[in-house]
Scaffold this motif. Structure first.
Motif, PDB file in Angstrom:
ATOM      1  N   ILE A 110       0.843  -1.206   0.000  1.00  0.00           N
ATOM      2  CA  ILE A 110       0.000   0.000   0.000  1.00  0.00           C
ATOM      3  C   ILE A 110       0.871   1.246   0.000  1.00  0.00           C
ATOM      4  O   ILE A 110       0.591   2.221  -0.707  1.00  0.00           O
ATOM      5  N   LEU A 111       1.943   1.219   0.789  1.00  0.00           N
ATOM      6  CA  LEU A 111       2.856   2.362   0.860  1.00  0.00           C
ATOM      7  C   LEU A 111       3.497   2.630  -0.498  1.00  0.00           C
ATOM      8  O   LEU A 111       3.554   3.789  -0.944  1.00  0.00           O
ATOM      9  N   PHE A 112       3.992   1.567  -1.174  1.00  0.00           N
ATOM     10  CA  PHE A 112       4.607   1.729  -2.501  1.00  0.00           C
ATOM     11  C   PHE A 112       3.665   2.460  -3.452  1.00  0.00           C
ATOM     12  O   PHE A 112       4.036   3.475  -4.063  1.00  0.00           O
ATOM     13  N   TYR A 113       2.461   1.939  -3.588  1.00  0.00           N
ATOM     14  CA  TYR A 113       1.534   2.487  -4.575  1.00  0.00           C
ATOM     15  C   TYR A 113       1.033   3.869  -4.159  1.00  0.00           C
ATOM     16  O   TYR A 113       0.789   4.731  -5.029  1.00  0.00           O
ATOM     17  N   ARG A 114       0.875   4.086  -2.872  1.00  0.00           N
ATOM     18  CA  ARG A 114       0.451   5.412  -2.410  1.00  0.00           C
ATOM     19  C   ARG A 114       1.485   6.472  -2.794  1.00  0.00           C
ATOM     20  O   ARG A 114       1.147   7.543  -3.299  1.00  0.00           O
ATOM     21  N   VAL A 115       2.740   6.174  -2.564  1.00  0.00           N
ATOM     22  CA  VAL A 115       3.814   7.126  -2.859  1.00  0.00           C
ATOM     23  C   VAL A 115       3.970   7.319  -4.363  1.00  0.00           C
ATOM     24  O   VAL A 115       4.006   8.456  -4.860  1.00  0.00           O
ATOM     25  N   PHE A 116       4.043   6.221  -5.126  1.00  0.00           N
ATOM     26  CA  PHE A 116       4.295   6.325  -6.564  1.00  0.00           C
ATOM     27  C   PHE A 116       3.157   7.043  -7.301  1.00  0.00           C
ATOM     28  O   PHE A 116       3.402   7.894  -8.162  1.00  0.00           O
ATOM     29  N   PHE A 117       1.925   6.731  -6.952  1.00  0.00           N
ATOM     30  CA  PHE A 117       0.789   7.397  -7.591  1.00  0.00           C
ATOM     31  C   PHE A 117       0.740   8.874  -7.208  1.00  0.00           C
ATOM     32  O   PHE A 117       0.402   9.729  -8.036  1.00  0.00           O
ATOM     33  N   SER A 118       1.052   9.182  -5.949  1.00  0.00           N
ATOM     34  CA  SER A 118       1.054  10.579  -5.493  1.00  0.00           C
ATOM     35  C   SER A 118       2.113  11.387  -6.224  1.00  0.00           C
ATOM     36  O   SER A 118       1.863  12.526  -6.653  1.00  0.00           O
ATOM     37  N   VAL A 119       3.301  10.802  -6.383  1.00  0.00           N
ATOM     38  CA  VAL A 119       4.392  11.472  -7.087  1.00  0.00           C
ATOM     39  C   VAL A 119       4.014  11.754  -8.532  1.00  0.00           C
ATOM     40  O   VAL A 119       4.231  12.858  -9.048  1.00  0.00           O
ATOM     41  N   PHE A 120       3.441  10.753  -9.188  1.00  0.00           N
ATOM     42  CA  PHE A 120       3.058  10.917 -10.589  1.00  0.00           C
ATOM     43  C   PHE A 120       2.044  12.046 -10.747  1.00  0.00           C
ATOM     44  O   PHE A 120       2.202  12.940 -11.598  1.00  0.00           O
TER      45      PHE A 120
END
Length: 306
Positions: A35-45
């Motif tokens: 969840i942390l991975f996808y939360r960060v990567f999607f937020s950055v994008f």
């Protein structure tokens, strides 16, 4: 009252965060790190897209401003921004783990402790002054948290770690006021993504395929990451860390209500009484604002976009 918009920003951020468990709990079957991975990567994008496409003038203005800063101030901005990234990433991971694998109430308790830690850290580190009424409010809050810890001491360890990490983030970012807040948040998330990226192949697991995962993740990224974090950083422009910290109590009060009425977690009269005392402490701490006091709130000069 001058500064009302900053109080409103802080209130809105923590009001929104109070409902975070509604989007997070459906993902309890996934590992916290996923969840942390996808939360960060999607937020950055999403944030990078907004900044590059719609805020190029802001980027250029802030870059030119950063170049003329004194060397010492440049170093300060650099370390506060990147250091805040590490603290924020730790807070996110631990909070996700606590809500999904300990209890919603434990996550709620963390943000009951956090305002007290924020106020104390701001007092000692930032030399922020509090009135006697505000110290009374802090004392009532501390007493309430002690009562809650007596009921379930097992959760207090997780709660303390979550609380301490976010308190440090708030206090550190109070001094990080040179650049546009949305840009600072984007840089912090980029740095977090750079830290997490090498670990993604080995720790991410299988790519989620369920539509519910991406629906909940979209809500987490937009409504429970970008919007409230920006509001929180914006609020720190005009009100001190102690005030932002006390307004944080809005989050656990909503969270606690959801734990009772939505997730059907068991509660006691002691817990209900403790939360009621906390509600009283919020009113006491912010009595000048609530009762329309005319006191002026001084806000520091900040290089930010209008």
């Amino acid at each position: 009252m001058k500064g009302k918009k900053y109080y409103l920003a802080a209130f809105s951020a923590f009001f929104i965060w109070g409902f975070f468990s509604l989007a997070l709990k459906p993902l309890s079957g996934y590992p916290s790190v996923t969840i942390l991975f996808y939360r960060v990567f999607f937020s950055v994008f999403l944030m990078s897209f907004i900044n590059i496409i719609f805020r190029r003038k802001v980027l250029l203005t802030n870059w030119n401003y950063f170049k003329i800063l004194a060397p010492e101030r440049k170093k300060s901005v650099f370390f506060l921004t990147l250091g805040g990234s590490c603290i924020l990433a730790s807070n996110w991971f631990i909070f996700i783990y606590v809500v999904n694998h300990v209890s919603v109430k434990a996550g709620s308790l963390a943000y009951l402790i956090c305002p007290i830690l924020t106020t104390v850290l701001a007092f000692f580190i930032l030399k922020e002054k509090l009135s006697s009424w505000q110290w009374l409010a802090v004392s009532i809050s501390a007493f309430s948290c002690i009562l809650l810890s007596l009921h379930d001491f097992h959760d207090i360890f997780y709660s303390l770690v979550v609380a301490a990490s976010y308190a440090l983030y708030l206090v550190s970012q109070r001094k990080n006021h040179e650049l546009d807040k949305f840009l600072v948040l984007n840089i912090q998330l980029l740095f977090i993504a750079a830290i997490l990226l090498p670990f993604y192949p080995n720790y991410s697991g299988a790519i989620p395929t369920a539509g519910l995962f991406y629906i909940c993740l979209s809500c987490i990224v937009v409504f429970f990451t970008i919007i409230p974090l920006f509001l929180n950083l914006y609020a720190l422009k005009g009100i001190n860390s102690s005030s932002v910290g006390i307004l944080m109590y809005i989050n656990p009060i909503i969270n606690f209500s959801l734990a009772i009425f939505h997730f059907n977690e068991k509660v006691t009269l002691l817990q209900i009484g403790s939360y009621f005392l906390i509600l009283i402490s919020i009113i006491i701490f912010n009595k000048k604002l609530i009762f329309l006091d005319k006191t002026k709130i001084a806000s520091p000069k900040i290089a930010d976009s209008k």
